[in-house]
Design an enzyme around this catalytic site. Sequence first.
Site, PDB file in Angstrom:
ATOM      1  N   TYR A  68      -2.780  -1.661  10.443  1.00 10.40           N
ATOM      2  CA  TYR A  68      -2.777  -1.921   9.004  1.00 10.40           C
ATOM      3  C   TYR A  68      -1.509  -1.376   8.361  1.00 10.40           C
ATOM      4  CZ  TYR A  68      -4.219  -1.820   4.099  1.00 10.40           C
ATOM      5  OH  TYR A  68      -4.274  -1.999   2.741  1.00 10.40           O
ATOM      6  N   SER A 110       0.851  -1.184   0.000  1.00  9.14           N
ATOM      7  CA  SER A 110       0.000   0.000   0.000  1.00  9.14           C
ATOM      8  C   SER A 110       0.884   1.229   0.000  1.00  9.14           C
ATOM      9  CB  SER A 110      -0.887   0.001   1.259  1.00  9.14           C
ATOM     10  OG  SER A 110      -1.508   1.253   1.463  1.00  9.14           O
TER      11      SER A 110
END
Length: 240
Positions: free
Chosen positions: A148, A135
């Site tokens: 996360y 990400s």
Amino acid sequence: MEISGRTVLLTGGTAGIGEQTALQLKAKGATVIVTGRNAERLKAMRERGFEAIQADLSMPTGAEDILRTLGDRSIDILINNAGQGVDHDFREAQPDGDAADHCIYANLNTPIRLIAALVPRLKQRPQAAIVNVTSGLAIAPRAGGPVYCATKAGLRSYTQAIRAQLAGTSVSVIEALPPVVETALTAGRGGKKMAADECARQIVEGIEKGRAEVNVGLVKVLQAVHSASPALARKVMLRF
């Protein structure tokens, strides 16, 4: 890397970026094996011509289920796409430690387990690839998603290290870094989101061109800012 004729194992391949990646790989002539948790989505993928394995990757049995079902099949491309988020914001509520553990397992532990198990057979192929979907948040975290972000940063570091280890073998190691994409994971979040099919298109293109890093969409801008000033990139991203 030529996609046609390859056998691909794609985790989290029944929705979002994973589903779109599976469709595009299949359209290019690959045999795609997808994994997921939802029985109805798995059935739908099978009806569209995909092999599908049910596995919950947020716990150790998930990787075991995948590997047991695969048996000794040859794999050309492993795409660790599956991921999950977790609420972990002390400004909102006391975080749930068990939920954090599941997120860490799905996003970091399971990819490591699958890679460790499958590298020997990947190295037997004339040309193979490991694709880890991290990400933009692996570059600089946002304040509201520390667990996360930590898992994606951890997978980014792992990816860079094994790329060095596997240099000179037939196995390429690719990191794909999506921006905020319109998926179930980002439902309810405001701001501009990339369409999942366009994100998948850029990832598949990166695999075909053999790029070590595939910076998708606005992540290109984040990478440029981070290269110029890591402190500025962190300052900007922590606001989200």
